[in-house]
Design a protein around this motif. Structure first.
Motif, PDB file in Angstrom:
ATOM      1  N   GLU A  67     -11.133  -0.539  -2.040  1.00  0.00           N
ATOM      2  CA  GLU A  67     -10.029   0.344  -1.676  1.00  0.00           C
ATOM      3  C   GLU A  67      -9.997   0.650  -0.185  1.00  0.00           C
ATOM      4  N   GLU A  68     -11.179   0.741   0.419  1.00  0.00           N
ATOM      5  CA  GLU A  68     -11.239   1.026   1.854  1.00  0.00           C
ATOM      6  C   GLU A  68     -10.531  -0.074   2.645  1.00  0.00           C
TER       7      GLU A  68
ATOM      8  N   ALA B  81      -8.311  -2.175   1.481  1.00  0.00           N
ATOM      9  CA  ALA B  81      -6.877  -2.106   1.142  1.00  0.00           C
ATOM     10  C   ALA B  81      -6.180  -1.076   2.027  1.00  0.00           C
ATOM     11  N   TRP B  82      -6.832   0.057   2.231  1.00  0.00           N
ATOM     12  CA  TRP B  82      -6.268   1.111   3.082  1.00  0.00           C
ATOM     13  C   TRP B  82      -6.122   0.619   4.523  1.00  0.00           C
TER      14      TRP B  82
ATOM     15  N   VAL C 212       0.840  -1.203   0.000  1.00  0.00           N
ATOM     16  CA  VAL C 212       0.000   0.000   0.000  1.00  0.00           C
ATOM     17  C   VAL C 212       0.874   1.251   0.000  1.00  0.00           C
TER      18      VAL C 212
ATOM     19  N   ALA D 186      -5.703  -2.563  -4.032  1.00  0.00           N
ATOM     20  CA  ALA D 186      -7.021  -3.210  -4.010  1.00  0.00           C
ATOM     21  C   ALA D 186      -7.253  -4.033  -5.272  1.00  0.00           C
TER      22      ALA D 186
ATOM     23  N   GLY E   9      -3.297  -1.734   5.039  1.00  0.00           N
ATOM     24  CA  GLY E   9      -1.991  -1.098   4.904  1.00  0.00           C
ATOM     25  C   GLY E   9      -1.487  -0.497   6.206  1.00  0.00           C
TER      26      GLY E   9
ATOM     27  N   LYS F 195      -3.545   2.678  -2.313  1.00  0.00           N
ATOM     28  CA  LYS F 195      -4.653   1.781  -1.965  1.00  0.00           C
ATOM     29  C   LYS F 195      -5.442   1.312  -3.183  1.00  0.00           C
ATOM     30  N   GLU F 196      -5.564   2.168  -4.210  1.00  0.00           N
ATOM     31  CA  GLU F 196      -6.344   1.776  -5.381  1.00  0.00           C
ATOM     32  C   GLU F 196      -5.705   0.603  -6.116  1.00  0.00           C
TER      33      GLU F 196
ATOM     34  N   ARG G 174      -7.211   6.508  10.797  1.00  0.00           N
ATOM     35  CA  ARG G 174      -7.159   5.242  10.069  1.00  0.00           C
ATOM     36  C   ARG G 174      -8.182   4.244  10.613  1.00  0.00           C
TER      37      ARG G 174
END
Length: 390
Positions: free
Chosen positions: A299-300, A302-303, A34, A43, A306, A39-40, A250
Motif C-alpha cells: 500500500e505504501e 501504491a500511495w 489511487v 495495491a 499515486g 491505496k489499499e 508524500r
C-alpha cells in the motif's frame, strides 16, 4: 471485513507478467486509480506502474571500443569522433566521450566564442542513427602497440563495444530557474530573460521515475529500465545523489535529491529517445529517454505512485545572482501543476513558464514500457542493493 495487508514480491509479479495476467498502468493512470479506489485497493489490483522522462541530461556519455581493425596494433592516447575529443586514458582502444564535450572546430564558436552547436551528444545520436563518424586517434607508440596514428570512418556496427554510460541522470527534483538581473543570461536551463520574464523547469511531473518511488523502496543496483529505446540498468546512485533534508508529507523532496547512474547497450537504442542538443550560450548536451517500472509491492508504494502534479513542489532559484555564487537561497516553491499550465506566480508576478522536458515523449516512454511488460518481453529485476535514502 478483515483487512489483510498487501505484500507482494517481485518474483510473484514476474510470474503474473509471464502468464499475461499482470495489471500494468502508466503513472498518469495510477494517479487516477489511487484517487478513485484508494491505496489499499490499488495495491491489490495493480502490479506495475510505468514511469518515463525525456529531458536534457548533461552527465551522460558513451564508453566504447574501436577494435584493432588495421594492423599494426595501436594504444590510443588521444581520440576524436567527428572532431569531438574523447577520453582515452584507458586500455588500448577503449575511450569515453561525454555528451557535453564540444567539437574543436565548431563554426558557431568561431563567431561567438564559448557557444557550440555540435558535441558529444550529437555524436552519440549520429551513431545510433547509423551514420558514419570520423575517427581520429593519436598514440605514442610502444613495442606491443607500434602504430602512432589512425584516421578513418567508423559506424556503431563496427564498434566491438558501445555502452551508453551515464554517471548522473533522472534528478528526483530540480530547480525552476529565473533571472533577476537586468540582462539576459545563458545557462544549462536555457536562456533566461532579464527581470524574471520567464521561468524554465525540467521534470516530467507525476510521470517522473523518482517521484513515484521517493524513498527508493524498489530502485537500486540492477534495476532493469527503459533506456534510450532499449533495455538498460541502474548501476548505482548518481554522482550527486543526496538524501533529501526536507520532504513533503508524500515523501517528495523539496530540493534536488536522488539521482541515478545508468547504462545500456547503445546498439539496441533508438535515436527518438537520444537527441543531441545545443543550448545557446551554454553548450552541448544529450536528451535521454528513461522509463522505470515500479512494482506495486504494498500500500505504501501504491500511495507513492499515486503522486499528482499538484503534489510536486519545485524550488525557484535566481540563476542571475545566486546560482553562479553557489548561494543556496530558494526564492519560493511552485507546484509542477502550475508550471505545466504555462504561467506561474513568483514574488507576486505572473511569469511565463517554459519546460525543458518533453511531457508527451515522457508519456510515450511510460506507455512503451507498459506495452513491453504486458507482452511479457520485459520482466522486473530484484535490486542487489537499494539506493541510499533519508
Amino acid at each position: 471485513m478483515a483487512h489483510f495487508k498487501v505484500n507482494k514480491t517481485i518474483a510473484e509479479i514476474n510470474e503474473r507478467i509471464k502468464q499475461g495476467k499482470a495489471v500494468v498502468l502508466n503513472a498518469e493512470e495510477m494517479t487516477e486509480a489511487v484517487r478513485r479506489m484508494g491505496k489499499e485497493k490499488a495495491a491489490r489490483e495493480v502490479d506495475v506502474v510505468t514511469t518515463g522522462t525525456f529531458s536534457p541530461m548533461c552527465s551522460s556519455g558513451l564508453l566504447f571500443n574501436i577494435g584493432q581493425q588495421e594492423p599494426p596494433t595501436i594504444k590510443t592516447s588521444k581520440v576524436w569522433l567527428n572532431n569531438v575529443p574523447a577520453y582515452a586514458g584507458l586500455a588500448a582502444v577503449d575511450a569515453y566521450i561525454g555528451a557535453t564535450e564540444p567539437t574543436e572546430d565548431d563554426p558557431l564558436n568561431k563567431v561567438y566564442p564559448g557557444r557550440f552547436k555540435y558535441g558529444g551528444g550529437h555524436v552519440i545520436e549520429d551513431l545510433v542513427r547509423g551514420k558514419s563518424v570520423h575517427l581520429r586517434a593519436e598514440a605514442y607508440g610502444t613495442d606491443c602497440y607500434p602504430r602512432r596514428s589512425l584516421d578513418k570512418q567508423i559506424t556503431l556496427a563496427e564498434m566491438p563495444f558501445a555502452q551508453l554510460w551515464n554517471p548522473r541522470n533522472c534528478y528526483q527534483n530540480y530547480n525552476a530557474a529565473v533571472n533577476l538581473t537586468s540582462r539576459i543570461i545563458y545557462t544549462y536551463m536555457g536562456p533566461l530573460k532579464p527581470n524574471m520574464r520567464n521561468i524554465n523547469f525540467a521534470t516530467a511531473g507525476r510521470l517522473s521515475p523518482l517521484f513515484n518511488d521517493p524513498y527508493f523502496r524498489t530502485i537500486g543496483l540492477g534495476t532493469r529500465i527503459f533506456l534510450g529505446g532499449s533495455t538498460g540498468y541502474v548501476t548505482g546512485a548518481g554522482t550527486q545523489h543526496v538524501a533529501a533534508p526536507k520532504r513533503t508529507d508524500r515523501g517528495l523532496p523539496l530540493t534536488g535529491a536522488g539521482t541515478l547512474m545508468v547504462q545500456g547497450d547503445l546498439k539496441g537504442m533508438d535515436a527518438r529517445y537520444l537527441r543531441g542538443l545545443s543550448f545557446l550560450g551554454y553548450g552541448c548536451t544529450l536528451a535521454v529517454g528513461i522509463g522505470i517500472p515500479i512494482p506495486v509491492l504494498n500500500e505504501e508504494i501504491a500511495w507513492f505512485t499515486g503522486v499528482d502534479d499538484s503534489d510536486i513542489l519545485m524550488p525557484v532559484r535566481d540563476y542571475g545572482h545566486d546560482y553562479p555564487n553557489c548561494l543556496p537561497r530558494i526564492i519560493q516553491h511552485v507546484s509542477y501543476e502550475d508550471l505545466k499550465s504555462g504561467e506561474v506566480e513568483v514574488m507576486g508576478k505572473k511569469v511565463e513558464s517554459v519546460p525543458l522536458t518533453s511531457y508527451s515523449i515522457s508519456l510515450e516512454i511510460a506507455d512503451k514500457l507498459k506495452s513491453w511488460i504486458e507482452k511479457g518481453t520485459f520482466t522486473l529485476t530484484q535490486p542487489v542493493e537499494l539506493l541510499p535514502s533519508a
